[in-house]
Design a protein around this motif. Structure first.
Motif, PDB file in Angstrom:
ATOM      1  N   ARG A  22      20.066  -6.795 -13.388  1.00  0.00           N
ATOM      2  CA  ARG A  22      19.464  -5.579 -12.835  1.00  0.00           C
ATOM      3  C   ARG A  22      18.843  -5.948 -11.496  1.00  0.00           C
ATOM      4  N   VAL A  23      19.510  -5.567 -10.427  1.00  0.00           N
ATOM      5  CA  VAL A  23      19.092  -5.919  -9.070  1.00  0.00           C
ATOM      6  C   VAL A  23      18.514  -4.672  -8.403  1.00  0.00           C
ATOM      7  N   ARG A  24      17.284  -4.764  -7.925  1.00  0.00           N
ATOM      8  CA  ARG A  24      16.619  -3.614  -7.330  1.00  0.00           C
ATOM      9  C   ARG A  24      15.935  -3.996  -6.017  1.00  0.00           C
ATOM     10  N   GLY A  25      16.422  -3.421  -4.930  1.00  0.00           N
ATOM     11  CA  GLY A  25      15.766  -3.558  -3.642  1.00  0.00           C
ATOM     12  C   GLY A  25      15.673  -4.982  -3.120  1.00  0.00           C
ATOM     13  N   ILE A  26      16.672  -5.814  -3.436  1.00  0.00           N
ATOM     14  CA  ILE A  26      16.622  -7.222  -3.028  1.00  0.00           C
ATOM     15  C   ILE A  26      16.816  -7.344  -1.511  1.00  0.00           C
ATOM     16  N   THR A  27      15.937  -8.125  -0.890  1.00  0.00           N
ATOM     17  CA  THR A  27      16.096  -8.486   0.510  1.00  0.00           C
ATOM     18  C   THR A  27      16.027 -10.007   0.627  1.00  0.00           C
ATOM     19  N   ARG A  28      16.607 -10.529   1.704  1.00  0.00           N
ATOM     20  CA  ARG A  28      16.486 -11.973   1.974  1.00  0.00           C
ATOM     21  C   ARG A  28      16.523 -12.182   3.478  1.00  0.00           C
ATOM     22  N   HIS A  29      15.496 -12.862   3.967  1.00  0.00           N
ATOM     23  CA  HIS A  29      15.484 -13.220   5.376  1.00  0.00           C
ATOM     24  C   HIS A  29      15.139 -14.691   5.528  1.00  0.00           C
ATOM     25  N   PHE A  30      15.511 -15.270   6.650  1.00  0.00           N
ATOM     26  CA  PHE A  30      15.269 -16.671   6.959  1.00  0.00           C
ATOM     27  C   PHE A  30      14.601 -16.755   8.327  1.00  0.00           C
ATOM     28  N   MET A  31      13.805 -17.796   8.521  1.00  0.00           N
ATOM     29  CA  MET A  31      13.214 -18.060   9.827  1.00  0.00           C
ATOM     30  C   MET A  31      13.986 -19.197  10.484  1.00  0.00           C
ATOM     31  N   SER A  33      14.135 -21.261  14.012  1.00  0.00           N
ATOM     32  CA  SER A  33      13.500 -21.530  15.317  1.00  0.00           C
ATOM     33  C   SER A  33      12.526 -20.428  15.700  1.00  0.00           C
ATOM     34  N   GLY A  34      11.725 -19.997  14.703  1.00  0.00           N
ATOM     35  CA  GLY A  34      10.720 -18.984  14.955  1.00  0.00           C
ATOM     36  C   GLY A  34      11.240 -17.565  14.987  1.00  0.00           C
ATOM     37  N   THR A  35      12.536 -17.386  14.777  1.00  0.00           N
ATOM     38  CA  THR A  35      13.127 -16.051  14.791  1.00  0.00           C
ATOM     39  C   THR A  35      13.516 -15.639  13.373  1.00  0.00           C
ATOM     40  N   ARG A  36      13.146 -14.441  12.976  1.00  0.00           N
ATOM     41  CA  ARG A  36      13.492 -13.942  11.636  1.00  0.00           C
ATOM     42  C   ARG A  36      14.913 -13.395  11.636  1.00  0.00           C
ATOM     43  N   ILE A  37      15.726 -13.895  10.689  1.00  0.00           N
ATOM     44  CA  ILE A  37      17.096 -13.424  10.511  1.00  0.00           C
ATOM     45  C   ILE A  37      17.172 -12.695   9.177  1.00  0.00           C
ATOM     46  N   ASP A  38      17.435 -11.411   9.212  1.00  0.00           N
ATOM     47  CA  ASP A  38      17.559 -10.608   7.993  1.00  0.00           C
ATOM     48  C   ASP A  38      19.016 -10.610   7.534  1.00  0.00           C
ATOM     49  N   VAL A  39      19.233 -11.066   6.291  1.00  0.00           N
ATOM     50  CA  VAL A  39      20.594 -11.191   5.759  1.00  0.00           C
ATOM     51  C   VAL A  39      20.892 -10.119   4.718  1.00  0.00           C
ATOM     52  N   LEU A  40      19.980  -9.901   3.777  1.00  0.00           N
ATOM     53  CA  LEU A  40      20.171  -8.878   2.747  1.00  0.00           C
ATOM     54  C   LEU A  40      19.128  -7.778   2.930  1.00  0.00           C
ATOM     55  N   HIS A  41      19.558  -6.528   2.697  1.00  0.00           N
ATOM     56  CA  HIS A  41      18.679  -5.380   2.890  1.00  0.00           C
ATOM     57  C   HIS A  41      18.793  -4.447   1.687  1.00  0.00           C
ATOM     58  N   ASP A  42      17.776  -4.359   0.875  1.00  0.00           N
ATOM     59  CA  ASP A  42      17.702  -3.335  -0.172  1.00  0.00           C
ATOM     60  C   ASP A  42      18.943  -3.291  -1.061  1.00  0.00           C
ATOM     61  N   CYS A  43      19.371  -4.448  -1.552  1.00  0.00           N
ATOM     62  CA  CYS A  43      20.547  -4.515  -2.441  1.00  0.00           C
ATOM     63  C   CYS A  43      20.163  -4.043  -3.841  1.00  0.00           C
ATOM     64  N   THR A  44      20.930  -3.115  -4.388  1.00  0.00           N
ATOM     65  CA  THR A  44      20.618  -2.526  -5.689  1.00  0.00           C
ATOM     66  C   THR A  44      21.913  -2.279  -6.467  1.00  0.00           C
ATOM     67  N   PHE A  45      22.017  -2.863  -7.663  1.00  0.00           N
ATOM     68  CA  PHE A  45      23.159  -2.612  -8.546  1.00  0.00           C
ATOM     69  C   PHE A  45      22.895  -3.263  -9.893  1.00  0.00           C
ATOM     70  N   ASP A  46      23.680  -2.903 -10.899  1.00  0.00           N
ATOM     71  CA  ASP A  46      23.627  -3.501 -12.237  1.00  0.00           C
ATOM     72  C   ASP A  46      24.975  -4.132 -12.548  1.00  0.00           C
ATOM     73  N   VAL A  47      24.960  -5.108 -13.461  1.00  0.00           N
ATOM     74  CA  VAL A  47      26.194  -5.677 -14.010  1.00  0.00           C
ATOM     75  C   VAL A  47      25.985  -5.815 -15.513  1.00  0.00           C
ATOM     76  N   ASP A  74      18.553 -19.447  -5.110  1.00  0.00           N
ATOM     77  CA  ASP A  74      17.698 -19.029  -4.005  1.00  0.00           C
ATOM     78  C   ASP A  74      16.846 -17.858  -4.493  1.00  0.00           C
ATOM     79  N   LYS A  75      15.675 -17.685  -3.889  1.00  0.00           N
ATOM     80  CA  LYS A  75      14.787 -16.580  -4.237  1.00  0.00           C
ATOM     81  C   LYS A  75      14.897 -15.481  -3.190  1.00  0.00           C
ATOM     82  N   PRO A  76      14.859 -14.224  -3.625  1.00  0.00           N
ATOM     83  CA  PRO A  76      14.836 -13.143  -2.638  1.00  0.00           C
ATOM     84  C   PRO A  76      13.491 -13.100  -1.923  1.00  0.00           C
ATOM     85  N   SER A  77      13.503 -12.517  -0.748  1.00  0.00           N
ATOM     86  CA  SER A  77      12.247 -12.346  -0.012  1.00  0.00           C
ATOM     87  C   SER A  77      11.416 -11.223  -0.607  1.00  0.00           C
TER      88      SER A  77
END
Length: 239
Positions: A22-31, A33-47, A74-77
């Motif tokens: 049960r995945v709800r609103g998952i986001t993941r970002h990385f820093m 060189s001081g810059t935030r990189i957003d990779v996942l945005h509000d991922c939501t689904f069930d399996v 890995d942990k979501p943000s």
């Protein structure tokens, strides 16, 4: 084999059971060189258990990052990820590692077999880590290799096996602790068409026999069309 390609289209859809993931609103970002990189945005689904879900999307869309989150590597943000009734996001690494080892099997594109070990020994590796006694471990590994058509290859080392055979060893290894979830990252990417067909047949059959959920990341539409459902990632968002 169909006229469209080597993968027959799935024609029978199974009725999903209760959600295993049960995945709800998952986001993941990385820093970086001081810059935030957003990779996942509000991922939501069930399996659900016994369901095969394909995750598709262009390169860089976040598929591997999402798979790492689902595999507890890995942990979501932010957001919530419930696996088999357990909210995983606040767990410490030791508990996450145990949950991963007991409940999740991995199949990778590059097989990741131990070169100087037999097929039997390779399948037994997760059971060694899980403390399974040696006799039970060997019996279980033999049973799994036989189930994927490699009962005659128990003593073979990876260099003695074809690519398709190596991937079947990897699949047997992924099943060794009877996981509720199998995560497959481009499992046919390094294989020819015939071997790819065999691996997908085995993966889907094992899912149905063992009532395990399968989440497969793929670029191949012929693989995706065999799944029960497709989750598309577009710039890190599910749809």
């Amino acid at each position: 084999m169909t006229a469209e390609g080597p993968y027959p289209v799935a024609v029978t859809m199974r009725k999903p059971g209760p959600p295993l993931l049960r995945v709800r609103g998952i986001t993941r970002h990385f820093m970086v060189s001081g810059t935030r990189i957003d990779v996942l945005h509000d991922c939501t689904f069930d399996v659900s258990r016994g369901e095969v879900v394909a995750i598709v999307g262009q390169s860089g869309s976040g598929k591997s990052t999402l798979l790492n989150v689902l595999g507890l590597l890995d942990k979501p943000s932010s957001g919530s990820y419930v696996f088999d009734g357990v909210e995983t996001t606040p767990l410490r690494e030791g508990r996450r590692s145990r949950l991963r080892g007991e409940g999740i099997g991995f199949v990778f594109q590059q097989f990741h077999l131990l070169e100087r070990r037999t097929a039997l020994a390779n399948v037994g590796v997760p059971m060694v880590l899980g403390g399974v006694p040696v006799l039970r471990r060997r019996a279980r590994a033999k049973e799994l290799l036989e189930s994927v058509g490699l009962g005659h290859r128990l003593s073979s080392q990876p260099h003695q096996l074809s690519g398709g055979e190596q991937q079947r060893v990897a699949l047997a290894r992924a099943l060794s602790r009877e996981p509720a979830l199998i995560l497959a990252d481009e499992p046919t990417g390094a294989l020819d068409a015939a071997s790819s067909t065999m691996i997908m047949d085995q993966l889907f059959d094992q899912s149905r026999v063992r009532d395990a959920a399968v989440v497969v990341v793929t670029h191949d539409p012929k693989v995706a069309e065999r799944a029960d459902r497709v989750v598309e990632l577009v710039e890190g968002r599910t749809r």
